[in-house]
Design a protein around this motif. Structure first.
Motif, mmCIF file in Angstrom:
data_model
loop_
_atom_site.group_PDB
_atom_site.id
_atom_site.type_symbol
_atom_site.label_atom_id
_atom_site.label_comp_id
_atom_site.label_asym_id
_atom_site.label_seq_id
_atom_site.Cartn_x
_atom_site.Cartn_y
_atom_site.Cartn_z
ATOM 1 N N LEU A 23 0.836 -1.211 0.000
ATOM 2 C CA LEU A 23 0.000 0.000 0.000
ATOM 3 C C LEU A 23 0.864 1.250 0.000
ATOM 4 O O LEU A 23 0.556 2.214 -0.707
ATOM 5 C CB LEU A 23 -0.931 -0.007 1.222
ATOM 6 N N ILE A 24 1.931 1.234 0.782
ATOM 7 C CA ILE A 24 2.814 2.405 0.861
ATOM 8 C C ILE A 24 3.412 2.720 -0.507
ATOM 9 O O ILE A 24 3.546 3.885 -0.888
ATOM 10 C CB ILE A 24 3.931 2.154 1.901
ATOM 11 N N LYS A 25 3.726 1.690 -1.257
ATOM 12 C CA LYS A 25 4.360 1.874 -2.566
ATOM 13 C C LYS A 25 3.414 2.506 -3.581
ATOM 14 O O LYS A 25 3.805 3.394 -4.342
ATOM 15 C CB LYS A 25 4.858 0.524 -3.081
ATOM 16 N N TYR A 26 2.160 2.058 -3.599
ATOM 17 C CA TYR A 26 1.238 2.474 -4.657
ATOM 18 C C TYR A 26 0.207 3.523 -4.224
ATOM 19 O O TYR A 26 -0.468 4.108 -5.074
ATOM 20 C CB TYR A 26 0.500 1.253 -5.219
ATOM 21 N N ALA A 27 0.049 3.726 -2.916
ATOM 22 C CA ALA A 27 -0.957 4.696 -2.457
ATOM 23 C C ALA A 27 -0.347 5.682 -1.472
ATOM 24 O O ALA A 27 -1.008 6.124 -0.545
ATOM 25 C CB ALA A 27 -2.136 3.964 -1.819
ATOM 26 N N GLY A 28 0.896 6.023 -1.696
ATOM 27 C CA GLY A 28 1.583 6.936 -0.800
ATOM 28 C C GLY A 28 1.222 8.390 -1.046
ATOM 29 O O GLY A 28 0.426 8.723 -1.936
ATOM 30 N N PRO A 29 1.805 9.277 -0.276
ATOM 31 C CA PRO A 29 1.532 10.712 -0.407
ATOM 32 C C PRO A 29 1.884 11.224 -1.799
ATOM 33 O O PRO A 29 2.824 10.758 -2.437
ATOM 34 C CB PRO A 29 2.459 11.333 0.656
ATOM 35 N N GLY A 30 1.099 12.170 -2.271
ATOM 36 C CA GLY A 30 1.387 12.782 -3.562
ATOM 37 C C GLY A 30 0.693 12.143 -4.737
ATOM 38 O O GLY A 30 0.670 12.714 -5.830
ATOM 39 N N ASN A 31 0.122 10.984 -4.558
ATOM 40 C CA ASN A 31 -0.584 10.307 -5.646
ATOM 41 C C ASN A 31 -2.057 10.710 -5.600
ATOM 42 O O ASN A 31 -2.765 10.371 -4.646
ATOM 43 C CB ASN A 31 -0.441 8.796 -5.511
#
Length: 330
Positions: free
Chosen positions: A233-241
């Protein structure tokens, strides 16, 4: 105590007798599958039997008449509030859903319960308060209630009773036909032993219908539990997206957990920089929109109603996620 004993027994079976590595994906998946299958089937058996026995004392006609006198919106609010204080996971909430429908509770009201019960419960509230504070906890409770109430009202307005599988509605259709014919159905005078036997038969019959779907659902959850990387989740839904919220919802759908079980992971996500609205949307998707629950519900709901239910929930959860991110990070 019992869950601890069960977990210890499953650990011994998978890690000692079967020789699986507890740190491996396979070991974790097998352990999860055996433990959750036993736990949920026991819960389902107890819940279904208790509902069947309790309903043997209640006239479905009286239930329908009592509900007919109430404002439907009040019913949705009450069902959502009852859902919060009944700490059931999505799988074990399904038998309650069936019992409500068969007793004559309006479909939209039953959905308000079905959504609120796994999404918000007192165990999750306590854990969330201790880990993330009362402000986020309040947002979690309010958003869960709003989603459950609004989704239930919408489904109720769409008049989709015909989209429930026939075996669920056999009782209510019988009652409606009798009412149209001017016939008053009276509760059968049963002895306690007869009530116990009929409750047992009902429990076994319903378990035969939904049991295989429960096992399949847990199997899917076990695979995801064992093989999904922790930082996915951190990889694909992190801040800035800008698409982080819907991505978080999509990632949460294949997973299976109750709210209390997913909160520690949500806390880690927030610590890693995942926006709070995104993390809460992920948690709500796991607990109320999970693929395992949808597989079980397919045995109860026809495809049209199931698709509407999924669509309303997905849009609601995504909207709440964006709203929280906008409010908190202004």
């Amino acid at each position: 105590m019992v869950p601890d004993i069960l977990q210890e027994g499953v650990n011994y079976l998978t890690y000692v007798l079967m020789g699986l590595d507890p740190t491996s994906a396979l070991g974790s998946a097998v352990n999860f599958f055996i433990y959750d299958t036993i736990k949920i089937l026991i819960l389902l058996t107890v819940i279904i039997f208790a509902i069947a026995f309790f309903r043997s004392y209640i006239s479905p006609i009286k239930v329908r008449k009592a509900l007919a006198k109430r404002n439907e919106y009040v019913g949705n609010v009450a069902a959502a509030l009852v859902g919060i204080i009944t700490p059931f996971c999505s799988c074990s909430a399904v038998p309650l859903f069936i019992g409500f429908v068969e007793s004559g509770v309006p479909l939209g009201v039953t959905f308000s319960f079905l959504i609120a019960s796994p999404m918000v419960n007192e165990i999750a509230i306590i854990l969330l308060w201790g880990m993330l504070g009362w402000q986020i906890t309040a947002l979690y409770i309010i958003s869960g209630l709003i989603i459950a109430i609004i989704a239930g009202i919408i489904i109720g307005k769409l008049k989709l009773e015909g989209e429930v599988e026939s075996y669920v509605y056999e009782m209510i259709e019988k009652i409606k036909a009798a009412e149209k014919a001017g016939i008053t159905l009276e509760e059968e005078k049963q002895t306690p032993k007869e009530r116990l036997l009929s409750s047992r038969d009902y429990t076994l019959d319903l378990l035969k219908k939904i049991g295989p779907y429960v096992v399949i659902a847990i199997g899917i959850g076990a695979i995801i539990h064992g093989y999904a990387p922790a930082d996915f989740l951190i990889k694909y839904a992190g801040p800035g997206n800008p698409l982080a919220v819907p991505i978080a919802v999509l990632i949460g759908v294949p997973l299976y957990s109750n709210a209390a079980g997913i909160i520690p992971l949500v806390a880690v996500f927030i610590e890693k920089g995942i926006p709070i609205g995104t993390a809460l949307a992920f948690m709500m998707a796991v607990t109320a929109l999970s693929l395992p629950e949808m597989i079980i519900l397919r045995k109860v709901l026809k495809p049209k109603l199931l698709a509407i239910f999924i669509g309303i929930l997905a849009v609601s959860i995504t909207s709440i996620g964006y709203l929280f991110n906008a409010i908190i990070y202004l």
